[in-house]
Design a protein around this motif. Sequence first.
Motif, PDB file in Angstrom:
ATOM      1  N   UNK A 175       8.729  59.838  33.747  1.00  0.00           N
ATOM      2  CA  UNK A 175       8.336  58.720  32.887  1.00  0.00           C
ATOM      3  C   UNK A 175       7.673  59.223  31.608  1.00  0.00           C
ATOM      4  N   UNK A 176       6.857  60.281  31.710  1.00  0.00           N
ATOM      5  CA  UNK A 176       6.175  60.800  30.526  1.00  0.00           C
ATOM      6  C   UNK A 176       7.191  61.249  29.486  1.00  0.00           C
ATOM      7  N   UNK A 177       8.243  61.936  29.921  1.00  0.00           N
ATOM      8  CA  UNK A 177       9.275  62.401  28.989  1.00  0.00           C
ATOM      9  C   UNK A 177      10.009  61.234  28.333  1.00  0.00           C
ATOM     10  N   UNK A 178      10.199  60.168  29.088  1.00  0.00           N
ATOM     11  CA  UNK A 178      10.946  59.034  28.555  1.00  0.00           C
ATOM     12  C   UNK A 178      10.076  57.918  28.014  1.00  0.00           C
ATOM     13  N   UNK A 179       8.758  58.177  27.872  1.00  0.00           N
ATOM     14  CA  UNK A 179       7.849  57.100  27.494  1.00  0.00           C
ATOM     15  C   UNK A 179       8.188  56.529  26.114  1.00  0.00           C
ATOM     16  N   UNK A 180       8.568  57.377  25.161  1.00  0.00           N
ATOM     17  CA  UNK A 180       8.903  56.896  23.824  1.00  0.00           C
ATOM     18  C   UNK A 180      10.124  55.979  23.852  1.00  0.00           C
ATOM     19  N   UNK A 181      11.060  56.296  24.756  1.00  0.00           N
ATOM     20  CA  UNK A 181      12.229  55.429  24.901  1.00  0.00           C
ATOM     21  C   UNK A 181      11.789  54.041  25.360  1.00  0.00           C
ATOM     22  N   UNK A 211      16.680  59.892  21.118  1.00  0.00           N
ATOM     23  CA  UNK A 211      15.975  60.405  22.297  1.00  0.00           C
ATOM     24  C   UNK A 211      16.917  60.516  23.494  1.00  0.00           C
ATOM     25  N   UNK A 212      17.792  59.533  23.671  1.00  0.00           N
ATOM     26  CA  UNK A 212      18.752  59.607  24.775  1.00  0.00           C
ATOM     27  C   UNK A 212      19.745  60.746  24.555  1.00  0.00           C
ATOM     28  N   UNK A 213      20.131  60.956  23.314  1.00  0.00           N
ATOM     29  CA  UNK A 213      21.060  62.049  23.006  1.00  0.00           C
ATOM     30  C   UNK A 213      20.427  63.397  23.306  1.00  0.00           C
ATOM     31  N   UNK A 214      19.101  63.495  23.064  1.00  0.00           N
ATOM     32  CA  UNK A 214      18.411  64.746  23.381  1.00  0.00           C
ATOM     33  C   UNK A 214      18.431  65.014  24.881  1.00  0.00           C
ATOM     34  N   UNK A 215      18.241  63.932  25.698  1.00  0.00           N
ATOM     35  CA  UNK A 215      18.305  64.093  27.155  1.00  0.00           C
ATOM     36  C   UNK A 215      19.698  64.546  27.571  1.00  0.00           C
ATOM     37  N   UNK A 216      20.726  63.937  26.965  1.00  0.00           N
ATOM     38  CA  UNK A 216      22.112  64.304  27.302  1.00  0.00           C
ATOM     39  C   UNK A 216      22.407  65.738  26.891  1.00  0.00           C
ATOM     40  N   UNK A 226      22.843  59.001  37.896  1.00  0.00           N
ATOM     41  CA  UNK A 226      23.724  58.173  37.089  1.00  0.00           C
ATOM     42  C   UNK A 226      24.232  58.926  35.871  1.00  0.00           C
ATOM     43  N   UNK A 227      23.338  59.581  35.146  1.00  0.00           N
ATOM     44  CA  UNK A 227      23.749  60.317  33.952  1.00  0.00           C
ATOM     45  C   UNK A 227      24.723  61.436  34.319  1.00  0.00           C
ATOM     46  N   UNK A 228      24.431  62.144  35.391  1.00  0.00           N
ATOM     47  CA  UNK A 228      25.313  63.226  35.816  1.00  0.00           C
ATOM     48  C   UNK A 228      26.703  62.723  36.179  1.00  0.00           C
ATOM     49  N   UNK A 229      26.759  61.597  36.891  1.00  0.00           N
ATOM     50  CA  UNK A 229      28.061  61.028  37.266  1.00  0.00           C
ATOM     51  C   UNK A 229      28.848  60.582  36.044  1.00  0.00           C
ATOM     52  N   UNK A 230      28.165  60.008  35.043  1.00  0.00           N
ATOM     53  CA  UNK A 230      28.861  59.594  33.824  1.00  0.00           C
ATOM     54  C   UNK A 230      29.382  60.809  33.062  1.00  0.00           C
ATOM     55  N   UNK A 231      28.564  61.833  32.947  1.00  0.00           N
ATOM     56  CA  UNK A 231      29.001  63.038  32.226  1.00  0.00           C
ATOM     57  C   UNK A 231      30.136  63.732  32.968  1.00  0.00           C
ATOM     58  N   UNK A 232      30.044  63.749  34.272  1.00  0.00           N
ATOM     59  CA  UNK A 232      31.090  64.385  35.085  1.00  0.00           C
ATOM     60  C   UNK A 232      32.421  63.650  34.910  1.00  0.00           C
ATOM     61  N   UNK A 233      32.359  62.294  34.938  1.00  0.00           N
ATOM     62  CA  UNK A 233      33.586  61.501  34.809  1.00  0.00           C
ATOM     63  C   UNK A 233      34.215  61.649  33.430  1.00  0.00           C
ATOM     64  N   UNK A 262      28.373  56.223  26.710  1.00  0.00           N
ATOM     65  CA  UNK A 262      27.413  56.785  27.671  1.00  0.00           C
ATOM     66  C   UNK A 262      25.990  56.454  27.230  1.00  0.00           C
ATOM     67  N   UNK A 263      25.729  56.589  25.927  1.00  0.00           N
ATOM     68  CA  UNK A 263      24.398  56.268  25.412  1.00  0.00           C
ATOM     69  C   UNK A 263      24.084  54.792  25.630  1.00  0.00           C
ATOM     70  N   UNK A 264      25.074  53.921  25.399  1.00  0.00           N
ATOM     71  CA  UNK A 264      24.860  52.489  25.622  1.00  0.00           C
ATOM     72  C   UNK A 264      24.545  52.184  27.087  1.00  0.00           C
ATOM     73  N   UNK A 265      25.241  52.880  28.008  1.00  0.00           N
ATOM     74  CA  UNK A 265      24.937  52.684  29.438  1.00  0.00           C
ATOM     75  C   UNK A 265      23.531  53.175  29.758  1.00  0.00           C
ATOM     76  N   UNK A 266      23.131  54.277  29.135  1.00  0.00           N
ATOM     77  CA  UNK A 266      21.766  54.768  29.344  1.00  0.00           C
ATOM     78  C   UNK A 266      20.750  53.736  28.861  1.00  0.00           C
TER      79      UNK A 266
END
Length: 920
Positions: free
Chosen positions: A633-639, A683-688, A704-711, A727-731
């Motif tokens: 949560x701390x890493x994603x707090x700005x999101x 910020x989401x792009x940085x996580x990806x 979820x992110x891993x499954x989307x990237x894998x697919x 992918x960013x929109x789903x995130x």
Amino acid sequence: MSDCVRSMLSDWEAKGAAGDDVEIELSRQFEELTADVISHTAFGSSYKEGRQVFLAQRELQFLAFSTAFNVQIPGFRYLPTEKNLRTWKLDKQVRSMLMDIIKTRLANKDTAGYGNDLLGLMLEACTPEHGEAPILTMDEIIDECKTFFFAGHDTTSHLLTWASFLLSTHPAWQDKLREEVRRECGDGEEEEELTGDMLNKLKLVNMFLLETLRLYGPVPAFQRRTSSDLDLGGIHVPEGAILTIAITSIHRDKEVWGEDAGEFKPERFENGVTKAAKHPNALLSFSSGPRSCIGQNFAMMEAKAVVAMMVQKFSLELSPKYVHAPMNVITVRPRHGLPMILEPAGCPVLSETLVPTTKVAAYVTADLTRQPPRGHQAAQRLEDKYPPPSALDSHQPDLEVVGKERAQRERQGVTAAMGVAWMVAAAVVAVMASWAFNALVHLVWRPYAITRKLAAQGVAGPGYRFFSGNLGDIKRLRGEGAVVTLDVGDHDFIPMVQPHFRKWISLYGRTFVYWTGARPNVCVADVNVVKQVLFDRTGLYPKNLMNPHISRLLGKGLVLTDGDDWKRHRKVVHPAFSMDKLKVRMTIRHALSVSMMSEWEAKGVNDVEVELSSRFEELTADVISHTAFGSSYIQGKKVFLAQRELQFLAFSTVFDVQIPAFRYLPTDKNLKTWKLDKQVRTMLMDIIKTRLANKDTAGYGNDLLGLMLEACAPEHGETPLLSMDEIIDECKTFFFAGHDTTSHLLTWASFLLSTHPEWQDRLREEVRRECGDEVPTGDMLNKLKLVNMFLLETLRLYGPVSVIQRKASSDLDLGGVQVPEGAILTIPIATIHRDKEVWGEDAGEFRPERFENGVTRAAKHPNALLSFSSGPRSCIGQNFAMIEAKAVVAMILQRFTLELSPKYVHAPMDVLTGWVAVTH
């Protein structure tokens, strides 16, 4: 003028003759006085004769102010809106009444002449007897009458109002002015007539009024427009720019008026206006330059006379009731009026209440954008272009031929230019005509036709109002509900959140039409019709994407896509929410829940008060971050913070008219939305990017992110199912919705546990029987039947989403009603969840036992519970939310007893924060 003032003062004396205190609203007295003066001196009629003109002008004033901060779209002035229709009607009344005054004057001209007042002078100048073309047309004379009828009294009345206020708050100056007036004009006992010479000697009164105008001038600003690109103070300003001169701010500028600019000091005008400040033209109350107010001498003479006659007879003292809060309604006025004690000099028996209101001074304008002459350079350029006759004479033979050729070329150029100009003009006219026709169809004809078509089928509703539809009614009803609070046992918050549905369903039935702007909304509150919409698989009812701010908030992910795009997204996302994967992630969820509760325990061994809603937001955000995105949560707090701000921006536009093109305009709200959206995407792009950088060593991940990237990995040799933007929109969708709904479910569940202690005890007993003191497993959670019933009833009464919308993709049949293409189908979930015909007579009560035999048998309709929607587009994360909610509730009951804090006020709204006491 003196006669009018004397009549007013006599009325005041008569009201205080008995020695009792009386209240008089002095600003109205000044309005009537100055209106009477302008009527007599400029138009020869009394105030009473012209009263209807003033009343109509006053209403036109407020109509004008109501549009001052609206976007001015030129063509809209010709549309028959409610405001335009009212304005046209009032203007017609004013013109008709003024024409009657003119006709009366013209009818009597042979016996009484045209008159020596303003109206008489205008009629005399335009008389046909002179044999010349009239200087002013009759319409222009009427327009001048309107100007002076309104502005000729309004500025002076407000000058007198604020002067009275300042006299009462500066008694030393009041005494000085009274002394000067009695010295130069007498004490007023002998009804001596004030003369112009006497008024000219009132230097202190003049200084006092000038300082009043500086601090409380009737017009706080005026505007000019640039007629071409020009240089303004060294800045190149484009053609058409508005130049706004902030008079009130300039009058308080310390660099202009000195360090005492904010103080009342009439002595600054001791040596005249030009020497009162560091700039000779700093006082702008009557504007300045050749376009300064033509009536300023009239206004100052009248104000001097009234102040002189008033201080001769009365002493002013400010009432304790007065609250000093000047406000701007085109002109500056006291927000709460000006109560004042008024008593005769030497005989303090009269008390009066004076309440000022300031009005528009339409004639106080000036042309301050004029540029100084260019001098010799301009003259030289003119001479170069057009030589003097002597220069032409010396070259006459050659210039004759050259002149003919030049004239021919110029004619050809002019003809070509005119041809282009006509083509451009014709194109502009065609575009404007098309736009006007489309606007007429969209804003007038289509709503009328749809209303008639639906009415013929028995579907009624509140009437359409031009442009805004029923949005004004919705805002008003919601505003009334915003002040309501409920008893903690009352779960009917519909009058606060959906008051319009409550009102209109009672009037028009479960299916009715209302309007958001010019778009029809069909309310679908019949559960059978709801099923038709939500269970459709043919694409007849796509999502409503009218609000761009909501699209920015959620992204065009699984929630907002339709058709083949939705199938692609669901194919990628669905595996992440299978029960097997959800159970695998329970270890992370439990660890985070234990961490939260350990913090509660650390706060005290006895009772401790905790604000639970924010704790649940952090918990569910942390859970979704770990289980879906692998970050804390701390890493994603700005999101989350950016998403929260986007949420409020989106909500603030829900009840506004949605004009498609406006989403592209750089308004403050749009600029803020674009900025926040860019931050979230970055910020989401940085996580990806971090995930992609580590894929060779750690893989894409099993969340979820891993499954989307894998697919969507390029290694598969196929076209990726989702693009990186998708992918960013789903995130974005799951970053927001994945924690927000669950946090509110936990918040309301805690509230209901605290208000229903018998159910809290039953749930605790079940949890301890099935789970003991252990961290609940998936199998244990499946056995918590009472907890499940409790949560379902919580979702029924306090579901996180109160409404669902779809759109008619074509003209279609909806429950036997023909609905037009583009109509919005609104399903009021919260209202349906309280429908007694669906849920029984106890629909408003909290009764979890209604779910004892499952969701499909809890009501008279198997699909009545709509908290997670229903049908093929139901929420993909509902199992995730229910498992998380069960686990958290179970672990809380293992450790704590919940009791509602006395601080709590039960006022459910679209965003809720509740205080709940937690005890061991």
